[in-house]
Scaffold this motif. Structure first.
Motif, short mmCIF file in Angstrom:
data_model
loop_
_atom_site.label_atom_id
_atom_site.label_comp_id
_atom_site.label_asym_id
_atom_site.label_seq_id
_atom_site.Cartn_x
_atom_site.Cartn_y
_atom_site.Cartn_z
N TRP A 236 41.24 28.02 38.38
CA TRP A 236 41.51 29.08 38.38
C TRP A 236 42.45 29.55 39.63
CZ3 TRP A 236 39.17 32.62 34.82
CH2 TRP A 236 39.36 34.25 35.30
N MET A 301 41.15 32.95 27.55
CA MET A 301 39.91 33.44 26.74
C MET A 301 40.25 33.23 25.19
SD MET A 301 40.10 37.51 27.17
CE MET A 301 40.92 37.60 28.71
N SER A 305 38.47 27.72 29.50
CA SER A 305 37.99 28.35 30.58
C SER A 305 36.62 27.85 31.32
CB SER A 305 37.10 29.78 29.82
OG SER A 305 36.33 29.33 28.66
N TYR A 335 33.83 30.71 26.58
CA TYR A 335 33.15 31.73 26.88
C TYR A 335 32.31 32.13 25.69
CZ TYR A 335 36.26 33.11 30.72
OH TYR A 335 36.76 32.95 31.87
#
Length: 569
Positions: A236, A301, A305, A335
């Motif tokens: 990230w 997404m 993730s 997610y």
């Protein structure tokens, strides 16, 4: 000039400047000095430029090739006497464009290039004609660069830069303080409004200075969209104030697989990572804006993730714990479509929107395995409540919800072509990467499309079939000529459908690119080919002619220290 097609765009009927140029290209000797100017002679008109057939000068090796180009006799001498006149001296944006171009030229030639009222180098904006278009005229009496808009002025100056030695545009001390620029007349505008290059900084991280360097090289070849792939399973890369663990934990992996991803895992044992602070991102955004490049940030997404789940495992459908990815490929954990997840994503996107002023936010949407959702009681209840038939419709529901949030906050959603599965969000733009089928389907549904098929525009593919002699890559084979011959508008589309093809983009996935030099090697010269695909009219394209122009641009790259792959003989 006979044969010149202006289309009525820049026929300004300006008064001719009197007198001769300060130097003659034919003799190289000084002639009469420049005559005094009056304030009524601020807009220059050049000495006659003759059609190419009447001149012995070859066409300049420009990339991308302009819509209309003619050469003429003689040259303009840029020297200590040269001054620049702005069409509107009060226009600060115009002044900034010219200053950005002039700064390295001043340094290289040790000339002042004063911006004032009496120059024979005119830069302006007409406010007429196709967006981002420009006209460039150079003759013994002066230079005129007129953009249809401010972006067009910028691109006209980039074309002018290609007529100068690479050292001059890089600000390297060059020559004796003067420079001859050949006479040309160019009328030019882009074919597509979206001309993109992508960079994955999540698999491997690249410092802010390289990102700016990458943007600068894009802009020189008239690309206007930088797709910045900021989040992934393996890292990230964007600071989010509300969720500090995204960078404390998610930005770093414990080690990295050595070798190809299809081989058994072989970790290097070295902690790896990095991220961009908000201050760094704002600086890069400003740098890009100065060069008329809009950044399209990508926040993946619901899949890809894993780095976020390592930081906040409560966002998954299972308990975890999770580890930032250390190898490549697709991971099952994604997610979970819970209220907690949507609160997290919306809070992240609020901070992303504050950093990036462009209209598009990329949400990924690709390669999201559905196993965890199939096993989830939460997802089962969601399907019943929302009347969703399967997990593909769950993903469509997920993306639609995010789109509503983005639209409410003044942004548009763009995603990979998997967002078509289960039903496309109402206002979404589709990035078609698995061939052309997704792009065709989206266009027929009335959605805008950016074409980026792996077959022609994945710059992480090998550039030679002799893979043993090439740096390690993911696979495939994408030579220069295949990029050049790509046509973004599928033949299957009717004209009213084809208008939804906004343009095309090349993707640079960096699983196997650890260094800036390696990225450059994979990008160049293929970027040159794509620049002509997305900018130039199809009827102006010619592979043999293009290849004859490439070598000169490779020399320019070498001069400024940019790596590239040589063209095969």
């Amino acid at each position: 000039m006979t044969g010149y097609r202006s289309g009525g765009r820049r026929n300004l009927q300006l008064p001719y400047l009197l007198g001769e140029s300060s130097k003659s290209r034919e003799t190289g000797l000084p002639v009469s000095s420049r005559p005094a100017r009056t304030r009524f002679q601020r807009f220059l008109v050049l000495a006659a430029i003759v059609p190419t057939g009447c001149s012995s000068d070859p066409l300049p090796a420009l990339i991308p090739i302009p819509e209309h180009l003619e050469t003429g006799r003689g040259a303009y001498v840029l020297d200590a006497e040269t001054a620049i006149t702005l069409g509107d001296p009060s226009d600060e944006e115009m002044r900034g464009i010219v200053e950005l171009w002039a700064a390295p030229v001043r340094s290289a030639l040790n000339v002042s290039l004063v911006i004032g009222e009496d120059g024979d180098f005119h830069a302006g904006v007409t406010g007429q004609g196709p967006a981002e278009g420009y006209g460039l005229e150079i003759g013994p009496r002066g230079i005129s660069v007129l953009g249809n808009d401010h972006a067009g002025l910028h691109y006209g100056l980039q074309t002018l830069s290609q007529l100068l030695p690479a050292e001059v545009t890089a600000g390297v001390v060059f020559g004796s303080g003067s420079l001859e620029i050949p006479s040309v007349r160019i009328d030019d505008s882009p074919r597509f409004p979206y001309r993109g290059m992508h960079l994955d900084v999540a698999r491997h991280f690249f410092e802010p200075e390289f990102v700016k360097h990458y943007i600068d090289l894009m802009s020189r070849y008239k690309f206007n969209r930088f797709h910045w792939h900021l989040t992934e399973d393996q890292g990230w890369r964007i600071e989010i104030d509300r969720y500090p663990r995204l960078t404390e934990v998610g930005a770093y992996r414990s080690e990295t697989h050595v070798g190809h991803g299809r081989e058994p895992f072989n970790g290097d044992g070295q902690r790896y990572g990095g991220y961009y602070t908000k201050e760094e991102i704002l600086d890069i955004v400003s740098y890009a804006q100065e060069r008329y490049v809009t950044i399209v940030p990508e926040i993946e997404m619901p899949g890809h993730s894993l780095a976020a789940l390592a930081a906040y495992p409560e966002l998954a459908c299972t308990e975890g714990p999770f580890e930032v990815g250390t190898t490549w490929g697709v991971f099952e954990d994604i997610y979970c479509p819970s209220e907690e997840t949507f609160e997290f994503i919306e809070n992240v996107l609020i901070e992303v929107i504050e950093l990036f002023p462009g209209d598009l936010i990329h949400v990924g949407g690709d390669e999201a395995p559905k196993l965890r959702w199939e096993q989830s009681e939460l997802v089962r209840r969601l399907k019943v409540r929302e009347g969703l038939a399967d997990e593909h419709e769950v993903q469509s529901w997920f993306i639609r919800r995010i789109e509503r949030f983005l639209n409410a906050n003044g942004r548009r959603l763009i995603g990979w072509d998997e967002i078509l599965e289960g039903g496309l969000a109402p206002n979404a733009t589709v990035m078609s990467w698995r061939g052309t089928v997704g792009g065709i389907e989206a266009a027929r549904l009335g959605h805008d499309v950016v074409m980026t098929p792996y077959s022609h525009l994945y710059f992480d593919y090998y550039q030679s079939e002799d893979q043993e002699r090439e740096p390690l890559a993911i696979g495939g084979f994408l030579p220069l000529d295949s990029v050049y011959q790509y046509e973004p508008v599928p033949r299957e589309l009717a004209p009213d459908e084809a208008r939804h093809i906004l343009g095309a983009q090349a993707n640079v996935w960096t699983e196997y690119m650890k260094t800036p030099s390696h990225v450059e090697y994979m990008v160049f010269p293929r970027l040159f080919a794509l620049s002509e695909v997305v900018w130039s009219p199809p009827e102006r394209k010619n592979l043999e002619d293009f290849l004859s122009r490439v070598d000169g641009h490779l020399d320019r790259l070498q001069t400024i220290g940019v790596n590239y792959r040589p063209v095969d003989p």
